[in-house]
Structure formats: C-alpha cells, structure tokens
Design an enzyme around this catalytic site. Structure first.
Site, PDB file in Angstrom:
ATOM      1  N   LYS A  10      19.633  18.135  -7.419  1.00  0.00           N
ATOM      2  CA  LYS A  10      18.227  18.528  -7.369  1.00  0.00           C
ATOM      3  C   LYS A  10      18.109  20.013  -7.694  1.00  0.00           C
ATOM      4  O   LYS A  10      19.062  20.769  -7.572  1.00  0.00           O
ATOM      5  CB  LYS A  10      17.644  18.232  -5.983  1.00  0.00           C
ATOM      6  CG  LYS A  10      17.447  16.740  -5.713  1.00  0.00           C
ATOM      7  CD  LYS A  10      16.698  16.510  -4.435  1.00  0.00           C
ATOM      8  CE  LYS A  10      16.345  15.032  -4.269  1.00  0.00           C
ATOM      9  NZ  LYS A  10      15.386  14.561  -5.276  1.00  0.00           N
ATOM     10  N   VAL A  49       5.498  -6.727  10.037  1.00  0.00           N
ATOM     11  CA  VAL A  49       6.659  -7.590   9.776  1.00  0.00           C
ATOM     12  C   VAL A  49       7.508  -7.824  11.023  1.00  0.00           C
ATOM     13  O   VAL A  49       8.335  -8.740  11.052  1.00  0.00           O
ATOM     14  CB  VAL A  49       7.548  -7.011   8.649  1.00  0.00           C
ATOM     15  CG1 VAL A  49       6.775  -6.948   7.350  1.00  0.00           C
ATOM     16  CG2 VAL A  49       8.110  -5.648   9.026  1.00  0.00           C
ATOM     17  N   HIS A  57      22.680   4.304  -9.094  1.00  0.00           N
ATOM     18  CA  HIS A  57      22.341   4.523 -10.495  1.00  0.00           C
ATOM     19  C   HIS A  57      23.556   4.930 -11.336  1.00  0.00           C
ATOM     20  O   HIS A  57      23.816   4.363 -12.407  1.00  0.00           O
ATOM     21  CB  HIS A  57      21.276   5.616 -10.618  1.00  0.00           C
ATOM     22  CG  HIS A  57      20.029   5.337  -9.853  1.00  0.00           C
ATOM     23  ND1 HIS A  57      19.504   4.079  -9.698  1.00  0.00           N
ATOM     24  CD2 HIS A  57      19.184   6.168  -9.184  1.00  0.00           C
ATOM     25  CE1 HIS A  57      18.399   4.140  -8.986  1.00  0.00           C
ATOM     26  NE2 HIS A  57      18.185   5.398  -8.654  1.00  0.00           N
ATOM     27  N   HIS A  60      16.429   0.339 -10.506  1.00  0.00           N
ATOM     28  CA  HIS A  60      15.430   0.479 -11.569  1.00  0.00           C
ATOM     29  C   HIS A  60      15.989   1.112 -12.833  1.00  0.00           C
ATOM     30  O   HIS A  60      15.403   0.969 -13.911  1.00  0.00           O
ATOM     31  CB  HIS A  60      14.201   1.253 -11.066  1.00  0.00           C
ATOM     32  CG  HIS A  60      14.414   2.706 -10.858  1.00  0.00           C
ATOM     33  ND1 HIS A  60      14.781   3.252  -9.651  1.00  0.00           N
ATOM     34  CD2 HIS A  60      14.303   3.753 -11.720  1.00  0.00           C
ATOM     35  CE1 HIS A  60      14.872   4.561  -9.773  1.00  0.00           C
ATOM     36  NE2 HIS A  60      14.608   4.898 -11.002  1.00  0.00           N
ATOM     37  N   ASP A  88      22.342   8.761  -2.605  1.00  0.00           N
ATOM     38  CA  ASP A  88      21.048   8.543  -3.240  1.00  0.00           C
ATOM     39  C   ASP A  88      21.179   8.250  -4.723  1.00  0.00           C
ATOM     40  O   ASP A  88      20.408   7.445  -5.263  1.00  0.00           O
ATOM     41  CB  ASP A  88      20.158   9.778  -3.040  1.00  0.00           C
ATOM     42  CG  ASP A  88      18.758   9.580  -3.583  1.00  0.00           C
ATOM     43  OD1 ASP A  88      18.179   8.498  -3.364  1.00  0.00           O
ATOM     44  OD2 ASP A  88      18.224  10.506  -4.221  1.00  0.00           O
ATOM     45  N   THR A 136       0.825  -1.219   0.000  1.00  0.00           N
ATOM     46  CA  THR A 136       0.000   0.000   0.000  1.00  0.00           C
ATOM     47  C   THR A 136       0.851   1.257   0.000  1.00  0.00           C
ATOM     48  O   THR A 136       0.334   2.355   0.170  1.00  0.00           O
ATOM     49  CB  THR A 136      -0.934   0.016   1.236  1.00  0.00           C
ATOM     50  OG1 THR A 136      -0.129  -0.033   2.429  1.00  0.00           O
ATOM     51  CG2 THR A 136      -1.878  -1.170   1.211  1.00  0.00           C
ATOM     52  N   GLY A 137       2.148   1.101  -0.201  1.00  0.00           N
ATOM     53  CA  GLY A 137       3.058   2.237  -0.194  1.00  0.00           C
ATOM     54  C   GLY A 137       3.104   2.980  -1.515  1.00  0.00           C
ATOM     55  O   GLY A 137       2.471   2.589  -2.508  1.00  0.00           O
TER      56      GLY A 137
END
Length: 476
Positions: free
Chosen positions: A327, A88, A233, A171, A228, A14-15
């Site tokens: 950013k 959990v 990545h 990803h 991050d 549900t995140g």
C-alpha cells in the site's frame, strides 16, 4: 453443473461490495440480455427495507458506479429485485427468506458477509430447504485467517453443499487480462515451447496500491499484506503463469494443474522475504500519514511484502518468482513480467542485446507488451545497429467496440450458469494457506518485523536488494 439459476440471493445486499460491484455488474449483464428473462434477485441484510426502498438503493448504486452507456433499460433490471430483511444469526428469519424465494427453483447464493457469519448462515439455509441439490453457494473472501480457520469454514460449507456446488471467488480471475493469460499460453504455439526454465530467467508479479487503509481499518490490521493479497490474488496469478497445460478448459482440468503448482512451492527462507510498513510521505500528489497514524495506534502489521518463491518441479527448477505487493506505492498497478534468457550466442559484434521481456498488464491498463530486438534503419559499414522495440497489444485498441467490464460480471454470470473454472477449489485454498502459514511461522521464529518505508515509494530498500542480489531489477 450447467443448470441456470432462476433465483440469485445476495447476502450483504446493502453492503459496500454490493453497492460498488455486485448490483452494477448485474445491471450491466441485464442490459446485454445475459441474465435470462426469469432470473429473480433477492437481496437480504439486517437493514429493514421494503422492496421499493431496496430498488431505490440499487438505482443510486448503479447511477454512481456504472457508466450511462452500460445501464440499458435500468427499470427492467430493478423490477427483478426484491428484498427480505434477515439477521443471519436468528434461525427463524430464514423461513421468510425461503417463502420469498419460493419452491422448486434453481437457486444461486452469494455470501458477502463476515466469515464468522458463514456457519450460522449455512445452517439457516439448510434448515429451510435452501441448501438442497437445486442450490449452489458463492463465498467471498477472506476464507479464514490461516489453514485451521479456513478448514473450519470449508467444513461448515461442506456440511450442506457438495464441492461441485461451492464457488469460492477470487475476483482477479474475473479480469479480462488474467483470463487472457490462459489464452496467451495455450492458444499460441509461439509461447508454450519457451515457457520453461531453459528459456525463462525469472518472473515478476507486482500488485501495487496507492491507497492506505481507507474503510478497511479493522480487517486490514488483522490481516496484513501477506494474507490480504499474496495468499489469494498473487498465488492465483503465479499458478496461472506456472501451471502445466490442462487437458481442457473444464473446471476440474484447470484447477488440477493449479493445485499441483501450489503444492510444489518451496518453503521461503528468511533471506527471501522482506516486509514493510509505510510511514508518512507523498502519495498521489498529497501528503499522507503513516500507517500507525491512520490506525491510531502502533502495530506490527505489514503493509508491504516482497519475496522470492521457487517451484520445485521440472518446468521451473531454478527460476525465481519475485513477488511484491504494498500500500501507498508510487502507482496503482498489477502486472506480470516474464523475463526471457539471453540468446546463447550473439552474431552482432559490439551490439548490446537486451533480453526479451513479456509484460502482461492487468490493471489499471489491460495490455500485453513484448520487447524484441530490431535493426535501426540505416546503412552501416561496421555491422548492424540494434535497438529494443516494443510490440504492444492494448486490449481496448485490439478489440474496438468492446467495453471494459467489471470483473464480477464474468464471475456472477458463471455462478448463475453453474461454471466453476474461474472459481477456486478447496484444495487450492488450503495449499495456499499451508504455504502462507509457513511464512508467518518463520516471521515469528526469526523475529522478523516490518521495515519502514515512506509513502510513495516501492517499499523498503531491502526489497530492491532482494532482487539485485540475483542481478535482477524490479520492473517499474
């Protein structure tokens, strides 16, 4: 591992990641009949939901984040879904989850939870028969905050799952253009003979974001741009650019070559790195606050990193890899730029030759752009007039009828079918952390603090100087 999973368990169902990426990706795969008829999907989280309430949640997520033409018969997909509430950290709750899954089924598990919950989750799975030889597990980042914590997570996972059943996700590796980088290099004789220090002057990797903190306040301030973005990545992109040709596209062969690159990275000197933190300014046409204003307190967390990396091996000796991410940049862009060297001798007197440049656009536009020199049409008496022209391959144009996929589609399907090539192996993760930890240690010992830059700019001016000292201009 090639056994197709019959049950997919989504932890954190549900995140935000599940809502934006996982459920829409699975629905899109189902619409193309790629999941197999017998696959069941069990969502689990702390929320108290019935099966029908979870299906309503999934329907709303799919209608919000997946285009109409990719949904297919959504009712059929929703019928695959069921739900089991689970804390959990409470061992007894896993018995109900195991009962929901059933016995003697090939199970794929996707953990989209905080890393602090990995250990109790894996212990609970193991105690109730969900970590046996019929199960595989996928871990969403972040996998630790440094080498020590990463090893602790990996040790916890390894206590119940062998390495061939562990799928660590990045990803970016699911993006079509990132995969196309592998095809570009190893399916074309044109590039590979030139892919070395003799012919390439430098490489640039840029990941720019226009957004600020958004909903990631607590996580981001504890991580920063280096951990991050660079640790995962960007280092994966660098490894794909720099690796030697693998013997095959099998997982072991590809990952063996990537880890060689990561282990060959030279420690970064203080003069080879710039950090920054955005201040208030204009971004995407709007006036936006600075980082500390968004955060609500002062912080030394970096929102921008630019660095010069070197790979100490024969292929890349002397070729700098310039990397930058931040950013509140002027535009959202992820791209790789390969700058080739000048021709050794020009036969065109007076003509200014521009070096060939290969630009691989990963997002938001997926394209490959190669600049070459060409004669300007016309009749000249004093020699040819030359000009740089682009050779462009736009992925949507090159492959008409193909739609742009969510990166998680490829990775979820590979998890279900047991293919590990586009996932990250433990030694890769730890080699990445080893290099990143050394940079952070340098910051500590040298007292390096982020330099301010206005939102809507490409970082501090020192980042421009980092490249210009070598006669290099960032590609913009």
């Amino acid at each position: 591992m090639n056994n197709k999973a019959q049950t997919l368990i989504l932890f954190g169902a549900t995140g935000d990641l599940s809502k934006r990426m996982l459920l829409p990706s699975l629905c899109a795969l189902d619409a193309e009949d790629l999941l197999g008829e017998d696959l069941r999907i069990v969502g689990t989280a702390r929320s108290q939901l019935s099966d029908s309430e979870f299906r309503d949640f999934a329907r709303e997520a799919i209608e919000t984040y997946l285009p109409d033409h990719r949904r297919g018969g959504m009712a059929g997909f929703l019928n695959r879904l069921s739900y089991q509430s689970l804390d959990v950290t409470t061992p007894e709750g896993y018995a109900d989850l195991a009962a929901k899954v059933g016995e003697n089924r090939e199970v794929a598990i996707f953990l989209s939870t905080a890393p602090s919950l990995f250990k109790p989750t894996i212990e609970g799975l193991a105690q109730h028969g969900l970590a046996d030889s019929n199960s595989r597990i996928c871990l969403e980042k972040p996998l630790g905050t440094d080498l020590e914590t990463s090893c602790a997570i990996n040790d916890a996972v390894a206590s119940a799952f062998s390495e061939d059943r562990i799928f660590r996700i990045d990803h970016y590796l699911g993006k079509e253009t990132v995969q196309n980088l592998i095809a570009l290099r190893f399916a074309n004789i044109l590039f590979e003979p030139l892919w070395n220090a003799q012919h390439i002057e430098h490489v640039q990797i840029t990941v720019g974001e226009t957004v600020g903190l958004e909903s990631r306040v607590d996580f981001y301030d504890g991580a920063g741009a280096l951990r991050d973005m660079v640790q995962n990545h960007m280092l994966q992109l660098l490894a794909l650019v720099a690796m030697e040709p693998p013997g095959s596209f099998e997982a072991g062969a590809v990952r063996d070559e990537k880890v060689k690159v990561l282990r060959a990275l030279r420690p970064v000197k203080p003069s080879e790195i710039v950090t920054g933190q955005y201040r208030g300014g204009a971004s995407d046409g709007e006036i936006v606050p600075g980082y500390d204003e968004e955060l609500g307190r002062e912080s030394d967390t970096e929102t921008f990193v630019a660095l010069k990396a070197h790979i100490d091996n024969w292929r890349w000796q002397g070729v700098p890899f310039y990397m930058r991410t931040g950013k509140r940049m002027p535009e959202r862009v992820t791209e790789i730029v390969v700058q080739f060297r000048c021709v050794p001798h020009s036969i065109f007197p007076g003509a200014k030759l521009t070096q060939n440049r290969l630009v691989i656009g990963i997002q938001p536009q997926e394209n490959v752009h190669l600049s070459v020199m060409s004669k300007v049409p016309g009749i000249e008496q004093d020699g040819m007039v030359l000009r740089e022209i682009p050779l462009d391959i736009s992925m949507p144009d090159a492959f008409t009828g193909k739609h742009k996929r969510i990166a998680y589609e490829r990775l979820l399907l590979d998890l279900i079918e047991g293919r590990q090539t586009l996932f990250v192996r433990r030694d890769e993760v730890e080699a990445q952390w080893n290099w990143i930890d050394a940079i952070r240690e340098t910051w500590e010992t040298e007292g390096i603090k982020p330099k301010p830059y206005s939102a809507g700019n490409w970082g501090p001016s020192a980042a421009i100087a980092l490249a210009e000292r070598d006669g290099v201009t960032w590609h913009e």
